[in-house]
Design a protein around this motif. Structure first.
Motif, PDB file in Angstrom:
ATOM      1  N   ILE B 461       0.760  -1.218   0.178  1.00 35.72           N
ATOM      2  CA  ILE B 461       0.249   0.148  -0.111  1.00 35.72           C
ATOM      3  C   ILE B 461       1.128   1.190  -0.143  1.00 35.72           C
ATOM      4  CG2 ILE B 461      -1.896   1.215   1.231  1.00 35.72           C
ATOM      5  CD1 ILE B 461      -2.714  -1.321   2.472  1.00 35.72           C
ATOM      6  N   GLY B 462       1.286   2.117  -0.961  1.00 36.17           N
ATOM      7  CA  GLY B 462       1.757   3.108  -1.417  1.00 36.17           C
ATOM      8  C   GLY B 462       0.673   4.367  -1.167  1.00 36.17           C
ATOM      9  N   ILE B 463       0.924   5.694  -0.405  1.00 33.37           N
ATOM     10  CA  ILE B 463       0.063   6.584  -0.356  1.00 33.37           C
ATOM     11  C   ILE B 463       1.118   7.988  -1.193  1.00 33.37           C
ATOM     12  CG2 ILE B 463      -0.868   8.792   1.667  1.00 33.37           C
ATOM     13  CD1 ILE B 463      -1.374   5.547   3.209  1.00 33.37           C
ATOM     14  N   ALA B 464       0.495   8.828  -1.195  1.00 28.14           N
ATOM     15  CA  ALA B 464       1.494   9.899  -1.798  1.00 28.14           C
ATOM     16  C   ALA B 464       0.306  11.483  -1.831  1.00 28.14           C
ATOM     17  CB  ALA B 464       1.574  10.565  -3.186  1.00 28.14           C
ATOM     18  N   VAL B 646      -0.739  -2.421  -4.612  1.00 30.40           N
ATOM     19  CA  VAL B 646      -0.362  -3.696  -5.608  1.00 30.40           C
ATOM     20  C   VAL B 646       0.004  -4.922  -5.134  1.00 30.40           C
ATOM     21  CG1 VAL B 646       0.896  -1.453  -6.948  1.00 30.40           C
ATOM     22  CG2 VAL B 646       2.051  -2.462  -4.901  1.00 30.40           C
ATOM     23  N   GLU B 647       0.477  -5.612  -5.799  1.00 31.48           N
ATOM     24  CA  GLU B 647       0.907  -7.510  -5.642  1.00 31.48           C
ATOM     25  C   GLU B 647       1.946  -7.238  -6.699  1.00 31.48           C
ATOM     26  OE1 GLU B 647      -2.274 -10.561  -5.490  1.00 31.48           O
ATOM     27  OE2 GLU B 647      -0.516 -11.276  -5.307  1.00 31.48           O
ATOM     28  N   VAL B 648       2.841  -7.876  -6.158  1.00 30.72           N
ATOM     29  CA  VAL B 648       3.997  -8.238  -6.415  1.00 30.72           C
ATOM     30  C   VAL B 648       4.654  -9.949  -6.230  1.00 30.72           C
ATOM     31  CG1 VAL B 648       6.720  -7.089  -6.448  1.00 30.72           C
ATOM     32  CG2 VAL B 648       4.662  -5.940  -5.827  1.00 30.72           C
ATOM     33  N   ASP B 649       4.800  -9.877  -7.636  1.00 33.38           N
ATOM     34  CA  ASP B 649       5.341 -11.794  -7.313  1.00 33.38           C
ATOM     35  C   ASP B 649       7.349 -11.521  -7.334  1.00 33.38           C
ATOM     36  OD1 ASP B 649       6.119 -14.196  -8.547  1.00 33.38           O
ATOM     37  OD2 ASP B 649       5.283 -13.850 -10.415  1.00 33.38           O
ATOM     38  N   PRO B 650       7.540 -12.001  -5.905  1.00 35.58           N
ATOM     39  CA  PRO B 650       8.737 -12.078  -5.706  1.00 35.58           C
ATOM     40  C   PRO B 650       9.880 -12.775  -6.795  1.00 35.58           C
ATOM     41  CG  PRO B 650       7.677 -13.049  -4.223  1.00 35.58           C
ATOM     42  CD  PRO B 650       6.300 -12.065  -5.564  1.00 35.58           C
ATOM     43  N   ALA B 752       3.131   7.836  -4.892  1.00 32.82           N
ATOM     44  CA  ALA B 752       2.224   6.828  -4.643  1.00 32.82           C
ATOM     45  C   ALA B 752       3.217   5.148  -5.325  1.00 32.82           C
ATOM     46  CB  ALA B 752       0.587   7.214  -5.183  1.00 32.82           C
ATOM     47  N   TYR B 753       2.879   5.219  -6.424  1.00 39.10           N
ATOM     48  CA  TYR B 753       3.219   3.565  -6.825  1.00 39.10           C
ATOM     49  C   TYR B 753       4.531   2.786  -6.413  1.00 39.10           C
ATOM     50  CZ  TYR B 753      -0.101   4.247 -11.016  1.00 39.10           C
ATOM     51  OH  TYR B 753      -0.831   5.225 -11.540  1.00 39.10           O
TER      52      TYR B 753
END
Lengths: 286, 786
Positions: B461-464, B646-650, B752-753
């Motif tokens: 979760i990212g905020i700006a 976002v969802e990340v595929d590590p 944010a991203y």
């Protein structure tokens, strides 16, 4: 962008096209979809002096079942393959990954195969499913196994005066499954890495035939033979797939570039092979 | 104050607050637009430019004989020929000089070396490739760090007093106060980050048709120009042409984003060629030329630090910047601010002190610097503070949303004077962020993130919460090479009550033909569809500085409102004459004056307009026309809060956006539909930069990104779905309370991203990643944690 000057012959029949190609020799190039050729000419990377346009030749655009294989004609567009009811899982999975919708409406599968761009998708698929390429010239027809057709970096085994008129994808007797996993930066991009998987299961559930082929990680689309050898004759399992995935990664010799370092690409080959085998198995068992 | 607006006018009038359909779209969607490449003049010749293959090389000789011999070639132009006319060099918008065609050496790959004028563009291209240039390659400098090394070769050997590669040193804020606050800090948060070079890549490349009439001396120049009036003056100063004989026509423009603010060498060569040949000359850039040579953005190496007290309050900020300016200092920016407005970097936060130090460095890369949908480096500033805010929260174990709430400037503090000297006109940051948090059910979302991690899925979760500074400017502070940054509007109401509005700004797709008509509709009650808006032709519009840095609505829009109000004042006098009433006894409702207490007794604006030409009062000037030049008292300060999931595929390093919730407060929204369209575009460009888009160079200075195969522009397929929210905090000093919005989403969204992806990877110990967050970078960061 402005290409160098060139001439175009619009062929009305296959014989006319083949005669013209024989006549032109090295100076002539076939124009089907033009989705690689025209950009190369605009950038002046390619400057053929004569194009033979085959788009108006009848009966070259078919996708049909004949004698135990699927036949794809020289004018069948990628979009036709996407829309067709393709039984082969690997071909069906790969078709929507080729380029973007605009390019797919115009570009042809046979043209892409003949182009032999190691970043192109179809030749890995054809290696995995063990397809054959039909090359035609004014003196007749040759049926070339895909492993012999794909020779090198942008190099096929066509002889002067020959053009690709058809690609044949064999039907498999047993329970088959396949997939195509592609990492691209955006739609329409060439693959950073892609892996084509084909599995054919015997009645006892063991793997009768395996196809594992790699895109964009060698100077040419590559069959991961060691990975296939690990799979064939064995019962599918996570451990087996992991071993095959390691072997596939070992068959990759990518270059480091803007799409990522070599070790990254090799690792994605491993991850994609493992995931692709699992999804191919699920489809085969479905 | 936060309000949501109700339109004051009817939908038929279509004033402020109505989502009126874009008047310009009729021609655009039917293929009826006229772009520079659509301009075809009798006897027109075509130009192609030879680009340098080297980033840094001495030119030993240029042999043009073979090119000149190609049938259809009219002329071959070199820097040597231009030098005879004193045109080999030209001034830049930052007061530096730039080579028009290289004479001594080339300083970046793609630099203009020679040009061919021919009867058709194919012949011109064939011939350009036959020009034989003998280059002696020199060591290239591809980063500012490299340019500052003691033994670095000097790029600007043409400038006598230039003994190193430093372009400028600039600072803002109070260094001593900042040092003192840092000395007392309980926690210091540091971040070093690189905002990579990117390119606006407008779909229409830059182009010119120069038509110098040898008999009349009139120079008609069709130009992809965001600032036609400023360009006319510069053409007068550079080429020495009398300004009354120069007419710049900027027709429809296929996207600008700041890329079409500078004057490019190709424009000058085509104009000089037309002058010398007595024929119109057309030059349309190729895609590669556009990406290689024209106004880029960012390329900013930033070190930032926050000083925090025991409660987690920010007490001070430090920023140290190294800017890669390319081979010529060609930023289009206010002359007083060498590093643009990067000192807005204290953002939305209340702090006592700040200090910003910026150094610009010449490199062997294309010049430019502030393009791409940004008010003079506010994008870099916003990115730095919003990355720092997230890192600060994590470092002290506070939730990033709570950290922002704690540190925001409070609504009652406005107007707020920032530590670097800006006076923020208005804002309500708490309400904005809270609305976003409510929308996503933030607490629950954090729980979902925890649960997903337990399953081996990595959500972030990212905020700006950005604050922008746009609308240059008060002319006492803002000018571009001396030209003050006011703007103008001329309104002519015709006898039948229809009107034409002429502006000094220039639309490039923003919808001016619709929104500025709506401002007039709001003020005068004339239906917005009865108002034609004209821009871009310097012979037929009043002077202005053009459209960039989100300044059209804050400045040109204000001028429009004020001239409409002046004409309404005159209309009142005419209505009084028609109604035989005292002007003070008249009341206004949209489109009509009526006698107080007798609503049936009135005159419509259309009746008044007719009377202005047929029956105006004795002693009054006829007509209902006027022009106003607006010099804003302050900048405007749009703001917003964005939240990305976002969802990340590590394993592969790829990431996808699950949600993008964007709240923008741009003050009063003139046309909500157009505002939302602007926000969608900017959020897409912000996503592009965070995910895939950069203009990079190899060690030889070759540009990796000179076509759309290598320089990536996202399509609808990659673009996330956007969920838009709004609050409305009107600008207290703008006539209609509007603030400008075109750039907010590009400014605010990248952080944010990026914050979201870093947040997803915190279990791996990842605390920083630079843009674009390419999958291999994620993969490497995860591997490093293993």
């Amino acid at each position: 962008m402005y290409p160098a000057a060139f001439e175009v012959t619009k062929a009305r029949t296959l014989d006319e096209a083949l005669a013209k190609l024989a006549d032109l020799g090295d100076d002539g190039r076939v124009l089907a979809g033009g989705q690689s050729l025209i950009p190369m000419m605009k950038l002046r990377v390619a400057a053929p002096t004569h194009l033979v346009d085959i788009n108006e030749i009848p009966d070259l655009d078919g996708i049909k079942q004949v004698n135990g294989h699927m036949s794809v004609g020289a004018l069948a567009r990628h979009a036709d393959v996407v829309r067709a009811d393709v039984a082969n899982h690997t071909v069906a999975a790969a078709a929507p990954w080729v380029a973007d919708p605009v390019v797919r409406n115009r570009g042809t599968m046979c043209g892409s195969i003949a182009h032999c761009d190691p970043e192109g998708d179809w030749n890995s698929v054809m290696l995995a499913v063990r397809a054959q390429v039909v090359a035609t010239s004014s003196s007749g027809e040759r049926v070339i196994p895909i492993d012999e057709f794909v020779k090198d970096f942008f190099t096929n085994s066509l002889q002067e005066g020959e053009m690709v008129t058809e690609v044949r994808v064999p039907n498999y007797a047993g329970a088959g499954g396949g997939d195509y996993l592609k990492l691209e930066r955006k739609i329409g991009d060439y693959a950073t890495v892609a892996v084509a998987i084909h599995l054919d299961l015997a009645g006892d559930g063991t793997i009768a035939q395996a196809g594992v082929a790699l895109t964009a990680v060698n100077h040419v689309n590559t069959r991961a033979s060691d990975a296939e050898a690990i799979l064939v004759g064995n019962a599918p399992s996570e451990e087996l797939f992991a071993a095959a995935a390691d072997a596939a990664a070992a068959a990759a010799d990518p270059v480091s570039d803007i799409r990522g370092p070599a070790e990254y690409k090799r690792d994605v080959v491993r991850v994609f092979t493992r995931r692709g085998l699992a999804s191919a198995l699920a489809k085969a068992q479905d | 104050m936060t309000t949501l607006q109700e339109p004051a006018t009817s939908p038929e009038i279509g004033g402020i607050g109505h989502s009126v359909k874009r008047q310009e779209d009729d021609r655009f969607i039917q293929g009826g637009g006229t772009y520079v490449d659509d301009v075809v003049l009798p006897n027109m010749a075509h130009m192609a430019i030879l680009a340098s293959p080297f980033a840094h090389a001495e030119i030993k000789s240029i042999d043009t004989a073979a090119a000149a011999a190609v049938p259809g070639v009219i002329a071959v132009v070199t820097g040597e020929l231009l030098a005879e006319h004193n045109l080999a060099w030209m001034p830049t918008l930052s007061g530096d000089t730039q080579a028009v065609l290289a004479t001594d050496k080339v300083r970046f790959q793609g630099q203009e070396v020679a040009a061919v004028i021919a009867e058709d563009p194919y012949v011109a291209r064939d011939a350009v490739l036959l020009i034989d240039v003998d280059y002696e390659p020199l060591a290239p400098i591809t980063s500012p760090q490299q340019g500052l090394e003691p033994d670095a070769p000097i790029i600007r050997t043409d400038k006598e007093d230039q003994t190193d590669n430093v372009v400028y040193d600039w600072e803002a804020g109070d260094e001593a106060a900042t040092d003192a606050a840092f000395a007392q800090a309980v926690n210091v948060v540091e971040l070093e980050t690189f905002y990579p070079r990117s390119h606006p890549a407008p779909l229409e490349t830059c182009a010119v048709v120069a038509d110098l009439n040898p008999i009349t001396g009139k120079a008609t120049i069709y130009l992809t120009s965001q600032a036609p009036h400023a360009h006319r003056t510069l053409f007068a100063l550079v080429a020495g042409l009398p300004e009354q004989n120069i007419r710049i026509i900027s027709p429809d423009i296929g996207g600008g984003f700041g890329n079409k603010v500078p004057i490019y060498p190709g424009y000058v060569v085509a104009t000089a060629a037309s002058l010398l040949l007595g024929r119109p000359v057309k030059w349309v850039q190729t895609r590669t030329e556009n990406l290689l040579t024209t106004g880029f953005a960012r390329d900013y190496h930033m070190k930032g630090a926050l000083a925090l007290d025991a409660d987690g309050r920010i007490t001070a900020m430090r920023a140290e910047i190294l800017s890669d300016q390319g081979a010529f200092f060609a930023d289009a920016q206010p002359s007083k601010f060498k590093a643009g407005l990067v000192h807005i970097c204290t953002g939305s936060y209340d702090m006592g002190a700040a200090h910003v130090k910026a150094r610009g460095v010449y490199t062997n890369k294309a010049p430019g610097g502030v393009a791409y949908r940004c008010s003079f480096r506010v994008t870099e500033a916003s990115y730095l503070i919003e990355r720092l805010a997230d890192n600060a929260a994590h470092q002290i174990g506070m939730d990033p949303a709570a950290f922002r709430m704690l540190n925001f400037i409070k609504p009652e503090q406005f107007p707020y004077e920032s530590a670097t000297g800006f006076v923020y006109d208005s804002g309500d940051y708490h309400t904005a962020l809270q609305k976003v948090l409510d929308e996503v059910d933030y607490e629950n979302l954090r729980k979902e993130q925890e649960d997903a991690r337990a399953e081996g899925r990595y959500l972030g979760i990212g905020i700006a919460s950005f604050t922008e500074v746009v609308g240059a400017g008060p002319s006492r502070d803002y000018d571009i090479i001396g030209l003050k940054m006011f703007d103008s509007a001329e309104l002519r109401i015709h006898p039948t009550g229809k009107a034409i509005l002429k502006l000094g700004v220039k639309t490039q797709g923003q919808g001016h033909e619709t929104t500025f008509a709506q401002i007039v509709a709001e003020e005068l009650g004339i239906p917005s569809t009865d108002i034609a808006v004209q821009e871009g032709d310097t012979d037929n519009t009043p002077y202005g500085l053009g459209t960039y840095a989100s300044r059209s609505t804050p400045v040109g829009g204000a001028a429009t409102a004020i001239i409409a109000r002046k004409l309404r004042d005159k209309a009142r006098l005419i209505a009084a004459h028609l109604l035989e009433a005292n002007p003070d006894d008249l009341e206004w409702e949209p489109g009509r004056f009526f006698v107080k207490g007798s609503p049936d007794q009135g005159s419509t604006i259309q009746e008044i307009a007719f009377a202005a030409y047929t029956n105006h009062p004795e002693g009054m000037e006829a007509g209902l026309e006027g022009v106003h030049y607006y010099d804003p008292p302050n900048m405007t300060f749009p703001f917003g809060s964005y939240l990305v999931v976002v969802e990340v595929d590590p394993e592969t390093g790829t990431w996808k956006v699950d949600r993008m919730v964007a709240l923008d407060d741009c003050g009063v929204r003139i046309n909500p539909m157009i505002v939302e369209g602007q926000i969608h575009g900017g959020l897409t460009e912000g996503f592009a930069k965070s995910n895939m888009q950069w203009l990079t160079f190899d060690e030889d200075g070759n540009c990796i990104g000179s076509n759309f195969m290598d320089y990536l522009v996202p399509t609808a397929y990659e673009t996330p779905k956007f969920e838009l929210l709004e609050t409305v905090t009107p600008s207290p000093h703008h006539p209609i309370g509007a603030k400008g919005v075109g750039e907010s989403p590009t400014v605010g969204s990248p952080a944010a991203y990026v914050n979201a992806v870093i947040d997803a990877l915190r279990p791996f110990g990842v605390t920083t990643l630079d843009m674009p967050i390419l999958p291999d970078r994620v993969w490497a960061a995860v591997k490093a944690a293993d």
